[in-house]
Design a protein around this motif. Structure first.
Motif, PDB file in Angstrom:
ATOM      1  N   GLU A 346       0.698  -1.131   0.101  1.00  0.00           N
ATOM      2  CA  GLU A 346       0.011  -0.107   0.083  1.00  0.00           C
ATOM      3  C   GLU A 346       0.938   1.172  -0.024  1.00  0.00           C
ATOM      4  O   GLU A 346       0.456   2.214  -0.388  1.00  0.00           O
ATOM      5  CB  GLU A 346      -0.927   0.090   1.332  1.00  0.00           C
ATOM      6  CG  GLU A 346      -0.206   0.022   2.633  1.00  0.00           C
ATOM      7  CD  GLU A 346       0.190  -1.405   2.919  1.00  0.00           C
ATOM      8  OE1 GLU A 346       0.752  -1.450   4.182  1.00  0.00           O
ATOM      9  OE2 GLU A 346      -0.170  -2.373   2.391  1.00  0.00           O
ATOM     10  N   ILE A 347       1.978   1.282   0.476  1.00  0.00           N
ATOM     11  CA  ILE A 347       2.872   2.274   0.384  1.00  0.00           C
ATOM     12  C   ILE A 347       3.247   2.653  -0.844  1.00  0.00           C
ATOM     13  O   ILE A 347       3.965   3.691  -1.164  1.00  0.00           O
ATOM     14  CB  ILE A 347       4.334   1.920   1.066  1.00  0.00           C
ATOM     15  CG1 ILE A 347       5.132   0.864   0.508  1.00  0.00           C
ATOM     16  CG2 ILE A 347       4.157   1.698   2.592  1.00  0.00           C
ATOM     17  CD1 ILE A 347       6.448   0.528   1.309  1.00  0.00           C
ATOM     18  N   PHE A 348       3.088   2.044  -1.988  1.00  0.00           N
ATOM     19  CA  PHE A 348       3.274   2.495  -3.489  1.00  0.00           C
ATOM     20  C   PHE A 348       2.101   3.043  -4.099  1.00  0.00           C
ATOM     21  O   PHE A 348       2.259   3.486  -5.148  1.00  0.00           O
ATOM     22  CB  PHE A 348       3.761   1.479  -4.182  1.00  0.00           C
ATOM     23  CG  PHE A 348       4.915   0.210  -3.678  1.00  0.00           C
ATOM     24  CD1 PHE A 348       6.130   0.989  -4.019  1.00  0.00           C
ATOM     25  CD2 PHE A 348       4.868  -0.842  -2.900  1.00  0.00           C
ATOM     26  CE1 PHE A 348       7.370   0.448  -3.353  1.00  0.00           C
ATOM     27  CE2 PHE A 348       6.095  -1.486  -2.458  1.00  0.00           C
ATOM     28  CZ  PHE A 348       7.297  -0.794  -2.760  1.00  0.00           C
ATOM     29  N   ARG A 349       1.243   3.299  -3.205  1.00  0.00           N
ATOM     30  CA  ARG A 349       0.031   4.073  -3.912  1.00  0.00           C
ATOM     31  C   ARG A 349       0.390   5.529  -3.967  1.00  0.00           C
ATOM     32  O   ARG A 349       1.033   6.205  -2.999  1.00  0.00           O
ATOM     33  CB  ARG A 349      -1.364   4.055  -3.215  1.00  0.00           C
ATOM     34  CG  ARG A 349      -1.652   2.455  -3.112  1.00  0.00           C
ATOM     35  CD  ARG A 349      -2.705   2.423  -2.105  1.00  0.00           C
ATOM     36  NE  ARG A 349      -3.392   1.090  -1.999  1.00  0.00           N
ATOM     37  CZ  ARG A 349      -4.004   0.519  -0.804  1.00  0.00           C
ATOM     38  NH1 ARG A 349      -4.061   1.518   0.121  1.00  0.00           N
ATOM     39  NH2 ARG A 349      -4.035  -0.938  -0.586  1.00  0.00           N
ATOM     40  N   ASN A 350       0.237   6.336  -5.048  1.00  0.00           N
ATOM     41  CA  ASN A 350       0.742   7.674  -5.263  1.00  0.00           C
ATOM     42  C   ASN A 350       2.094   7.961  -5.321  1.00  0.00           C
ATOM     43  O   ASN A 350       2.539   9.086  -5.032  1.00  0.00           O
ATOM     44  CB  ASN A 350      -0.246   8.399  -4.262  1.00  0.00           C
ATOM     45  CG  ASN A 350      -1.858   8.246  -4.390  1.00  0.00           C
ATOM     46  OD1 ASN A 350      -2.374   8.266  -5.567  1.00  0.00           O
ATOM     47  ND2 ASN A 350      -2.300   8.286  -3.055  1.00  0.00           N
ATOM     48  N   ALA A 351       2.833   7.052  -5.694  1.00  0.00           N
ATOM     49  CA  ALA A 351       4.251   6.819  -5.491  1.00  0.00           C
ATOM     50  C   ALA A 351       4.614   7.792  -6.874  1.00  0.00           C
ATOM     51  O   ALA A 351       3.787   7.956  -7.757  1.00  0.00           O
ATOM     52  CB  ALA A 351       4.982   5.679  -5.408  1.00  0.00           C
ATOM     53  N   GLY A 352       6.117   8.212  -6.988  1.00  0.00           N
ATOM     54  CA  GLY A 352       6.278   9.131  -8.206  1.00  0.00           C
ATOM     55  C   GLY A 352       7.653  10.150  -7.737  1.00  0.00           C
ATOM     56  O   GLY A 352       7.451  10.310  -6.647  1.00  0.00           O
ATOM     57  N   ALA A 353       8.114  10.581  -8.839  1.00  0.00           N
ATOM     58  CA  ALA A 353       9.106  11.532  -8.654  1.00  0.00           C
ATOM     59  C   ALA A 353       8.650  12.631  -7.879  1.00  0.00           C
ATOM     60  O   ALA A 353       9.184  13.397  -7.101  1.00  0.00           O
ATOM     61  CB  ALA A 353       9.857  11.696 -10.019  1.00  0.00           C
TER      62      ALA A 353
END
Length: 528
Positions: A346-353
């Motif tokens: 769930e920590i990868f939701r809305n991830a990005g540079a």
């Protein structure tokens, strides 16, 4: 590489290769192979380099082995018993096993080999931590007695990667585990021709007349290793295009990995077969972080780096056909396997540079230099590394690229010191999927708090989870603890997963009986 250059290279193949192969014997029963890395070290206990793993399964054998379905089967062991309290394992070796020097394999050899392996391998360390004794019962039997149950004894003794539990004569196994043994004496299906070994050019193996294959059909690393070639030559060819040209011309029979640029072209060649690995047969791209030095000694900064990674872009850099990679996979035990889980993802939701950049200063980053070790000589690591560096810079990291060949990167990666003294911050590597399916053998968690394993991650939560997983009494408990380990892996950011992909082997279509496995296997196959 563009198609015009590919066509030119392949059209000139016979001219390019004639000198390189002029002294290779044109025997019908010689198999010519090109590996992706050079064979340099002849002891699988002191290195985890893939070429040494291939070497090991040619000349050595193991007590147990993993088959194509991921099951562990007896190999040198004939049978074994486990006591009702799961504390005593008694192993009986197959009758008539011989070393390549003509002596018989004994239980003393097996005990000494296990002890040597256990000094270097996380699973072995865990077993010895709970072992009350490991002793010879008679010339062909030995016993492992535990103080408390350990759930992965058989899987440990048959693990296929990292530090492989190969069997050696006791006189060699009793030597220091941090130094390569001075001679190669195994009980595997091939003999190593050490006298004619030319590092950087060719390594030759000959069929072992003393080897006794099991009666069962070959499956993965298990079963009957029937050899149909008199000789296997590992031929060194650093240039990727030359390898493909050699395969095209029939000068080599088997490439461990075909460069991505050539896959589409070779798929149209009826004389060449491209393997189709899936699940645990694929590879996981990894970013290793140096937990011992700033800035990645700070877990909050590690999480920002994790957030900055876009797997789809990293995978696209390889130029693979779309059916040979996944756009996204955050499963520590590989996607499309029985152990796949979304725990901790769930920590990868809305991830990005963009989000990573916003959180970087808040995490305490002080613009420290981030030294990224870049392997320019690797067809896989080179393009992925350049994309990773770009992603880190977009997130706001002060990345300094340290480009060299793979051997230099591998050596520098052992430096635990600060970047100002030859140390490092990040490096991209790859792990074979077959090494990841077992939580207690998975390098992403198995080397937690191990001083000798590069990266030096250490999380007390994972120490406890590993201990509990080792004593799990049911498959349900094992699965639950595996999920908790994956969640802790992502939360602590032991490593960053860069994506799952195939680096397929390619071989001449006149080979039959080829066992497609993550590790090149040269028994069972023959030439039509």
């Amino acid at each position: 590489m563009n198609l015009r250059r590919m066509a030119r290279v392949l059209a000139l193949a016979p001219l390019v290769l004639s000198a390189a192969f002029s002294d290779v014997r044109a025997e019908e029963r010689t198999l010519r192979v090109s590996l992706n890395t050079e064979l340099q070290v002849l002891d699988p206990i002191v290195t985890t380099i893939n070429a040494t793993r291939v070497f090991s399964y040619l000349v050595y054998d193991t007590l147990f082995a993993i088959d194509e379905q991921g099951n562990y089967k007896p190999q040198m062991v004939d049978r074994y018993e486990v006591s009702d309290d799961r504390l005593t394992y008694t192993f009986h070796l197959r009758d008539g096993l011989e070393w390549s020097d003509g002596k018989f394999v004994t239980a003393e050899d097996a005990v000494a080999s296990i002890r040597r392996w256990a000094q270097r391998e996380a699973l072995g360390v865990q077993i010895m931590r709970v072992a009350e004794g490991l002793r010879v019962v008679d010339p062909r039997s030995f016993e492992l007695k535990l103080r408390e149950p350990y759930a992965y004894v058989i899987e440990a003794l048959g693990k296929p990667g990292n530090v492989i539990p190969v069997m050696m004569p006791a006189r060699l196994a009793n030597l220091p585990a941090n130094t390569a043994v001075p001679e190669v004496v195994g009980s595997g299906p091939f003999l190593f021709d050490h006298t004619n070994w030319r590092p950087g050019e060719r390594a030759t193996f000959r069929r072992n007349p003393r080897y006794r294959p099991r009666a069962e059909p070959a499956s993965g690393l298990a079963g009957g290793k029937d050899v149909h070639f008199d000789r296997v030559d590992l031929i060194s060819m650093p240039d990727q295009a030359t390898r493909v040209a050699a395969l095209q011309a029939g000068e080599v029979d088997y490439l461990e990995i075909i460069p991505a640029d050539f896959i589409r072209l070779m798929r149209r060649n009826r004389n060449v077969t491209i393997a189709k690995p899936r699940g645990a047969g694929q590879i996981m791209s990894i970013i290793s972080l140096n937990h011992a030095q700033p800035p990645f000694d700070n877990v909050r900064i590690r999480r920002v780096a994790q957030m900055a990674v876009n797997q789809a872009d990293i995978m696209a850099s390889l130029g693979l056909p779309e059916d040979l990679y996944l756009r996204e996979c955050y499963a520590l035990y590989m996607c499309n396997t029985a152990g796949e889980t979304n725990a901790g993802t769930e920590i990868f939701r809305n991830a990005g540079a963009e989000r990573a950049r916003a959180l970087l200063r808040e995490a305490g980053y002080k613009n420290e230099p981030v030294v990224f070790l870049h392997s320019e000589s690797s067809a896989l690591l080179n393009p992925m590394g350049l994309v990773m560096v770009d992603q880190m810079r977009k997130a706001g990291f002060n990345v300094q690229l340290a480009t060299s060949d793979y051997a230099t990167v591998a050596q520098r990666r052992l430096n635990r010191g600060p970047t100002s003294n030859g140390g490092w911050s990040m490096v991209n590597i790859i792990w074979n999927g077959i090494d990841l399916v077992n939580p207690l053998a998975n390098p992403g968690v198995a080397y937690n708090c191990a001083e000798h394993y590069s990266g030096w991650y250490c999380d007390p939560r994972q120490t406890d989870l590993l201990r509990r997983a080792a004593t799990a009494r049911s498959e349900e408990e094992r699965a639950r603890l595996a999920r908790e380990l994956q969640a802790a892996f992502h939360d602590n950011v032991n490593y960053i997963l860069g994506g799952q992909f195939s680096a397929p082997a390619a071989y001449r279509s006149n080979l039959q009986g080829v066992i497609e496995f993550p590790i090149p296997i040269f028994w069972n196959m023959s030439r039509r």
